[in-house]
Design a protein around this motif. Structure first.
Motif, short mmCIF file in Angstrom:
data_model
loop_
_atom_site.label_atom_id
_atom_site.label_comp_id
_atom_site.label_asym_id
_atom_site.label_seq_id
_atom_site.Cartn_x
_atom_site.Cartn_y
_atom_site.Cartn_z
N SER A 229 0.62 -1.28 -0.16
CA SER A 229 0.05 0.01 -0.27
C SER A 229 1.16 1.46 0.00
CB SER A 229 -0.62 -0.34 1.11
OG SER A 229 -0.16 0.09 2.15
N LYS A 230 2.11 1.24 0.43
CA LYS A 230 2.83 2.06 1.12
C LYS A 230 3.93 2.21 -0.57
CE LYS A 230 2.23 3.10 4.96
NZ LYS A 230 1.09 2.36 5.48
N ARG A 231 3.77 1.51 -1.47
CA ARG A 231 5.54 1.16 -2.46
C ARG A 231 5.08 1.91 -3.24
NH1 ARG A 231 5.15 -4.50 -3.49
NH2 ARG A 231 5.02 -5.00 -1.88
N PRO A 232 3.80 2.71 -4.25
CA PRO A 232 3.97 3.82 -4.91
C PRO A 232 4.04 5.08 -4.14
CG PRO A 232 2.41 2.56 -5.13
CD PRO A 232 2.56 1.91 -3.96
N VAL A 233 4.32 5.12 -2.55
CA VAL A 233 5.32 6.45 -2.65
C VAL A 233 6.28 6.59 -2.63
CG1 VAL A 233 4.46 8.21 -0.17
CG2 VAL A 233 2.56 7.65 -1.28
N ALA A 234 6.35 5.03 -1.49
CA ALA A 234 7.52 5.08 -1.39
C ALA A 234 8.97 5.51 -2.99
CB ALA A 234 8.45 3.56 -0.78
N GLY A 235 8.11 5.18 -3.84
CA GLY A 235 9.01 4.33 -5.01
C GLY A 235 9.09 6.12 -5.45
N ILE A 236 8.02 7.73 -5.68
CA ILE A 236 8.22 8.30 -6.23
C ILE A 236 8.56 9.36 -5.12
CG2 ILE A 236 6.36 10.43 -5.83
CD1 ILE A 236 4.34 8.75 -6.91
N VAL A 237 8.84 8.75 -3.87
CA VAL A 237 9.33 10.00 -2.80
C VAL A 237 11.09 9.54 -3.36
CG1 VAL A 237 10.82 10.28 -0.06
CG2 VAL A 237 8.28 10.24 -0.74
N GLU A 387 10.45 19.81 -9.16
CA GLU A 387 10.27 19.21 -9.15
C GLU A 387 9.64 17.97 -7.99
OE1 GLU A 387 13.51 16.13 -10.51
OE2 GLU A 387 13.73 17.30 -12.33
N VAL A 388 10.18 19.09 -6.83
CA VAL A 388 9.38 17.75 -5.66
C VAL A 388 8.21 18.40 -5.58
CG1 VAL A 388 9.77 18.74 -3.04
CG2 VAL A 388 11.32 18.91 -4.62
N PRO A 389 7.56 19.29 -5.39
CA PRO A 389 6.06 19.49 -5.46
C PRO A 389 5.41 18.78 -7.08
CG PRO A 389 6.89 22.04 -6.58
CD PRO A 389 8.75 20.76 -5.98
N ALA A 390 6.34 18.67 -7.81
CA ALA A 390 5.25 18.27 -8.98
C ALA A 390 4.95 16.37 -8.61
CB ALA A 390 5.97 17.91 -10.13
N LYS A 438 8.56 21.88 -17.12
CA LYS A 438 8.75 20.81 -16.74
C LYS A 438 8.68 20.48 -15.16
CE LYS A 438 12.80 18.66 -14.79
NZ LYS A 438 13.90 19.81 -14.47
N PHE A 439 7.15 21.20 -14.69
CA PHE A 439 6.59 20.91 -13.38
C PHE A 439 5.76 19.60 -14.32
CE2 PHE A 439 2.61 20.33 -11.40
CZ PHE A 439 3.30 20.56 -9.54
N GLY A 440 5.14 19.37 -15.38
CA GLY A 440 4.02 18.69 -15.74
C GLY A 440 5.43 17.57 -16.39
N ILE A 441 6.15 17.96 -16.68
CA ILE A 441 6.77 16.73 -17.25
C ILE A 441 7.88 15.52 -16.20
CG2 ILE A 441 9.25 17.33 -17.61
CD1 ILE A 441 6.64 15.95 -19.93
N SER A 442 7.45 16.61 -15.04
CA SER A 442 8.61 16.19 -13.49
C SER A 442 7.27 14.51 -13.27
CB SER A 442 8.79 17.17 -12.72
OG SER A 442 10.38 17.74 -13.22
#
Length: 570
Positions: A229-237, A387-390, A438-442
């Protein structure tokens, strides 16, 4: 138990997992710095032809400062009628036989013939004290070589993703990460002492291979210990820490204006992170896949103690051990399985195109921040910071809006912003529009990782992601070369980026939504995934009418509405 079942007992993100995950995130920081370093290592600066006989003239007798002296020499030697390239790459032939004087005026020369810079160049060092462009004279007819070097760096990334991925399947993930990290540090130091362009470029190719060996495998090790359940968020972080390296590079480069010293400084963290080797375990999933259940059990038990949870005993039954040993000898499926059925084939090509465009536009925008008409360091820092807020927005958007619409919307936004920069004046406004792109593509860059993993069926999920990743590496190779097209027509690179991003965003709408869906576990489930019920009436393999309705019982389980008829199951 399967490993996800073990994680349910262990805790999805306990103290032990947080430690391993934190280390794997940290190793992405030097990877981000090394991958983007050439923006500053090969920073461009104004230049003009050197006149050999004027080299030792310091202009003291005329009361000029060094900067004023340089400018006077340029004004006296550079062609006054012509393009910027003429002023930077040619000088009046007659000046080689004239003594220097600030009063020399090119307009008074009787002989206006020009010649190439036969004595070398003088560089404006007010921003960059030294770069490889200045040191190796990569200007004029050699101006495309820095882009070629960056393109070859991504050749190394492509080779490294295959090489280190294969090696990690043989000797283990942990060892490969730290070997790659040691190589990354050693190669970084060696690059700083490169005596010429050929050496610099060759070492950067090897750096690209080592860099991807660290980043990709650290991503796998860091996220595999996290619960489903937390893996997608972990990948993005995890990707955010690459952006942290991106921003740190801008800050360090602002204070360190010599390329070789900058290269040494950004290589030091790789050596420091080697100290974490005793505290990072081998990949448990890899150990299980190799039938090394005793070692896997030892790590799981240790994790249980750190997390203060009670684990079942035994963790693996004798039957599970025999099944896993049998699985290690099973013949793996190849990427050809992705192209044998029509729907899976189209989706695979769609994903490959989206990965290609994401990488192409991401690096195209990241490597061209110096063309926005604002301070190079500020533009590059903002490019990383956006990229961080994206990434944060994408975490929420994929669960609220869904994968498909979020991916499509972010790609379309990035593409439209790229096209708008063509009509936006240099400076703050163009930078603002470019950062929207850059926001969109990130955002789309991290979404496509999660989305693709959910689209591919389990038996070929790794193969599918690997194929998409290879497409992305090819795009990385092409991106610096596309930037060179601005010499033909200045807006051409962003036009290519914008149009391709819009096309990818529209094609993403043809992919099935995976939000809240049961992910496909077999090739056939992957083929039928996302299809409407009425579409099942035709066999997707041979397009012949099915012999029985969907509602018939599954031949093995006896359950109804399994979604497959007997002929498809066979």
């Amino acid at each position: 138990m399967g490993f996800d079942d073990i994680l349910a007992h262990l805790g999805e993100f306990g103290r032990y997992q947080r430690w391993v995950y934190a280390v794997m995130c940290l190793v992405n920081i030097p990877s981000g710095m090394q991958q983007m370093a050439q923006v500053f290592l090969a920073g461009g600066s104004d230049h003009w032809c050197k006149v050999g006989s004027w080299e030792n003239e310091d202009c003291v007798q005329w009361g000029l400062t060094d900067d004023q002296c340089f400018e006077a020499k340029r004004n006296a030697s550079a062609p006054i009628d012509g393009s910027e390239e003429d002023a930077q790459c040619y000088k009046y032939t007659i000046v080689d036989g004239l003594p220097f004087s600030p009063s020399l005026d090119p307009a008074t020369y009787n002989n206006t013939n020009v010649t190439e810079c036969n004595d070398g160049w003088v560089y404006d060092r007010s921003q960059y004290h030294s770069t490889i462009v200045q040191e190796y004279d990569l200007v004029c007819d050699q101006a495309s070589l820095p882009n070629l070097a960056q393109s070859l760096f991504f050749v190394g990334v492509l080779v490294g993703s295959v090489l280190f991925g294969t090696i990690s399947d043989v000797i283990g993930r942990r060892l490969v990460i730290y070997i790659s990290m040691a190589l990354q540090g050693c190669l970084g130091i060696a690059i700083a002492f490169s005596p010429n362009y050929a050496t610099f470029t060759t070492l950067r190719v090897f750096m690209g291979a080592a860099n991807t060996g660290v980043f990709l495998i650290a991503f796998v090790v860091g996220t595999e210990l996290v619960g489903p359940s937390k893996r997608p968020v972990a990948g993005i972080v995890t990707a955010m820490f690459f952006s942290v390296g991106y921003m740190l590079l801008a800050l360090i480069a602002f204070f360190v204006r010599d390329w070789w010293l900058l290269q040494i400084i950004i290589s030091i963290p790789s050596f420091l992170l080697l100290l974490t080797f005793p505290f990072v375990p081998e990949s448990v999933r890899w150990l299980i896949s190799r039938g090394r259940t005793e070692e896997a059990t030892s790590i799981i038990v240790k994790a249980g103690k750190v997390n203060k949870v009670k684990l079942p005993d035994p963790i693996f039954s004798d039957e599970e051990i025999r099944e896993q040993e049998a699985a290690t000898t099973a013949k793996p499926l190849t990427m050809l399985e992705l192209f044998k059925t029509p729907n899976l084939r189209i989706r695979t090509l769609n994903c490959m195109f989206n990965w290609t465009v994401n990488t192409l536009v991401y690096y195209g925008l990241s490597l061209s921040t110096s063309d926005l008409g604002v301070n190079d360091y500020v533009a590059f820092f903002i490019s990383g910071a956006v990229e961080v807020p994206a990434y944060i927005c994408s975490i929420f958007a994929i669960d609220i809006i869904g994968r498909k619409w979020t991916l499509s919307g972010s790609m379309l936004a990035g593409g439209v912003a790229c096209l708008c920069t063509i009509f936006t004046p240099l400076g703050v406004w163009r930078t603002t529009v470019a950062m929207i792109g850059k926001f969109g593509i990130s955002a789309s860059f991290c979404i496509i990782y999660v989305y693709s993993a959910e689209l591919f069926p389990t038996p070929v999920r790794s193969v599918g992601i690997g194929l998409c990743s290879m497409s992305a590496r090819v795009a990385g190779i092409l991106s610096p070369l596309i930037l060179l097209l601005n010499q033909t027509w200045e807006p051409l690179p962003v036009l290519i980026f914008g149009v391709s991003s819009i096309a990818a965003g529209l094609l993403a709408l043809f992919l099935p939504e995976t939000k809240g869906a049961k992910l496909p576990e077999t090739i056939m489930e992957g083929e039928l995934f996302g299809m409407k019920k009425t579409e099942y009436e035709i066999n997707p393999i041979n397009h012949q009418p099915k012999e029985s309705p969907i509602e018939e019982k599954h031949p093995a389980t006896g359950k109804e509405n399994e979604g497959f008829s007997k002929d498809l199951e066979l």
